[in-house]
Design an enzyme around this catalytic site. Sequence first.
Site, PDB file in Angstrom:
ATOM      1  N   CYS A 153      34.837  20.142  17.168  1.00 14.54           N
ATOM      2  CA  CYS A 153      33.732  19.824  18.073  1.00 14.54           C
ATOM      3  C   CYS A 153      34.185  18.892  19.190  1.00 14.54           C
ATOM      4  CB  CYS A 153      32.572  19.201  17.305  1.00 14.54           C
ATOM      5  SG  CYS A 153      31.824  20.297  16.076  1.00 14.54           S
ATOM      6  N   ARG A 211      28.272  27.300  15.608  1.00 17.82           N
ATOM      7  CA  ARG A 211      28.608  27.151  17.026  1.00 17.82           C
ATOM      8  C   ARG A 211      27.935  28.302  17.785  1.00 17.82           C
ATOM      9  NH1 ARG A 211      32.534  23.326  16.732  1.00 17.82           N
ATOM     10  NH2 ARG A 211      33.779  23.383  14.819  1.00 17.82           N
TER      11      ARG A 211
END
Length: 215
Positions: free
Chosen positions: A45, A121
């Site tokens: 991330c 995601r």
Amino acid sequence: MAPLLGDNFPEIEVVTTHGRMKLPEAFKGKWFVLFSHPADFTPVCTTEFVAFQNRYDEFRKLNCELIGLSIDQVFSHIKWIEWIKEKLDIEIEFPVIADDTGRVAEMLGLIHPAKGTNTVRAVFIVDPEAVIRAVIYYPQELGRNMDEILRAVKALQVSDQNGVAMPANWPNNELVGDAVIIPPPISEAEAKERLEKAKAGDISCYDWWFCYKKI
């Protein structure tokens, strides 16, 4: 049920690192990319946030804004963004939604039970009319490709402006290069006209149903 392609982005009020925002109203008249990430203070991330920030100006040149989201508290977002600035010298300029109750994630279909309780995601590309134009999902173990997300935004804009379709790997397609696809004809007369235009050199065709042109 999560919103699908062609649906209007749902009206929601969210808490972000830039304060409270109403979506999609906050981006009225603009494209925006909403992307969710599994959690703050995680390696993949972090690479994604740096990548999005490094390409932020390119998105804005396309009249497109960015907004992140995860099931974390706003304090976690703020501390993580501070860490990125301190350790990596990258200042995150776009807002990040703090969806600590998971309400927004549930509404948008960002939690896939087979992949855990964190948000996957996801990427939502939304146009200036607040219509969802593209949705892309990635698993937690795979970071996103900024080139492809930028390509998708630009390709959708070119498609809208010219009434055309975009080939694979545009603008570097193996068959037509940087040309765009003319939608197939819907009548015999239109097919005949299409071939006549090809003979005149106005467009190029492999056949009556596969024509393309430069723009």
